[in-house]
Design an enzyme around this catalytic site. Sequence first.
Site, PDB file in Angstrom:
ATOM      1  CE1 TYR A 147     -30.511  10.329  19.800  1.00 39.27           C
ATOM      2  CE2 TYR A 147     -32.649   8.888  19.552  1.00 39.27           C
ATOM      3  CZ  TYR A 147     -31.363   9.446  19.291  1.00 39.27           C
ATOM      4  OH  TYR A 147     -30.866   8.850  17.968  1.00 39.27           O
ATOM      5  NE  ARG A 154     -28.979  13.331  14.686  1.00 42.32           N
ATOM      6  CZ  ARG A 154     -28.456  12.120  15.078  1.00 42.32           C
ATOM      7  NH1 ARG A 154     -27.256  11.676  15.139  1.00 42.32           N
ATOM      8  NH2 ARG A 154     -29.519  11.266  15.462  1.00 42.32           N
ATOM      9  CE1 TYR A 206     -34.827   2.206  14.098  1.00 42.93           C
ATOM     10  CE2 TYR A 206     -34.548   4.172  15.941  1.00 42.93           C
ATOM     11  CZ  TYR A 206     -33.907   2.771  15.115  1.00 42.93           C
ATOM     12  OH  TYR A 206     -33.228   2.191  15.898  1.00 42.93           O
ATOM     13  NE  ARG A 219     -29.617   0.859  12.417  1.00 47.02           N
ATOM     14  CZ  ARG A 219     -30.328   1.139  13.462  1.00 47.02           C
ATOM     15  NH1 ARG A 219     -29.717   1.427  14.681  1.00 47.02           N
ATOM     16  NH2 ARG A 219     -31.625   1.038  13.644  1.00 47.02           N
ATOM     17  CD  GLU A 327     -25.480   3.548  21.823  1.00 47.61           C
ATOM     18  OE1 GLU A 327     -24.983   4.313  21.002  1.00 47.61           O
ATOM     19  OE2 GLU A 327     -26.740   3.819  21.998  1.00 47.61           O
TER      20      GLU A 327
END
Length: 339
Positions: A147, A154, A206, A219, A327
């Site tokens: 990830y 990305r 983060y 979000r 999730e």
Amino acid sequence: MAGNRSTSLPHLQVFYAPADTLPRQLADERVLAVFGFGQDAPDAGDDPRWLRVPLEPLPGTPPWIEVWRTRSPVAAGRRDGVAWSSDGDLLFAALEIEEPDAGIGAAASQAYARMIASLAECGMPHLLRVWNYMDAITLGESDEERYRQFCVGRAAGLGEMDAARLPAATAIGRCDGRRRLQVYWLASRTPGTPVENPRQVSAYRYPRQYGPQPPSFARAMLPPDGAAMPLLLSGTAAIVGHASLHSGSAAAQADETLANLHSLIAAARHQSPDLPATLGAGSLLKVYVRDRGDVGDVAARLESRLDPSVQRLLLHAQVCRSELLVEIDGVHGPAPGEP
């Protein structure tokens, strides 16, 4: 790649339907996209609007497909490996890339570079929502975790995108052992408004402990002003601040995830007061559960916490942190038939 030119406001209805209605759904020229889940999903041939997501439904999940329907006829096609459809206001597109020897980071960079190029080609520059599905998302240690490598790739593919323009997104791990990245997205001719959750640190902020590149997503996404569309909810888990909570308890994580979703909806209502205050008949959820053995606890907790009108798919999938067991993503808006 081009859609029907339009000067109207975007319109999108999202709903679940029985899988055996697939031919009827695709016969509707207003249908922008249809999604099936798992190996038993029906076959729609080579229609560019059809996509099978290789996540297996969990016990108790109805045999549903997910349908996106617009108000206007759509055009559809394929170009350079990208399947697409558009009504002139909204664009659905999807691509799949076999991971090269360089790994998931290189695949993500390629996929997102092709995505950005396709947006420019079709005149739909505003990403609203992206879904990313890859195998073994938490395999690897520290910065070699898949990830974290995906996040690096990305960001490279997105280029210099302002954090204030990042789309809502989900990144989930498949459990099929196939190293193939599947990405699909919803874009618009006009921009939406990203929404952040006051209970959580924005993902793109983060700290370094979560990898060399923070995740690139908002979000949630409010639709373009005046559009008849639901709030688009990103993948949401039991994270408060930037820390994972309730390790080892899928039921407690489901509770925390619902608390985050309700906080996110409250934040969105500051900008769009007409949104319902709680999840209800206009809400559709996809619930990703890491361990099959937890499905009973998660389903029972959702049953007790959600209005019965909230439709939900439970899918076997890996969440992007190894300690996270659940999730949820989805859409939220007025009940069908409400203004």
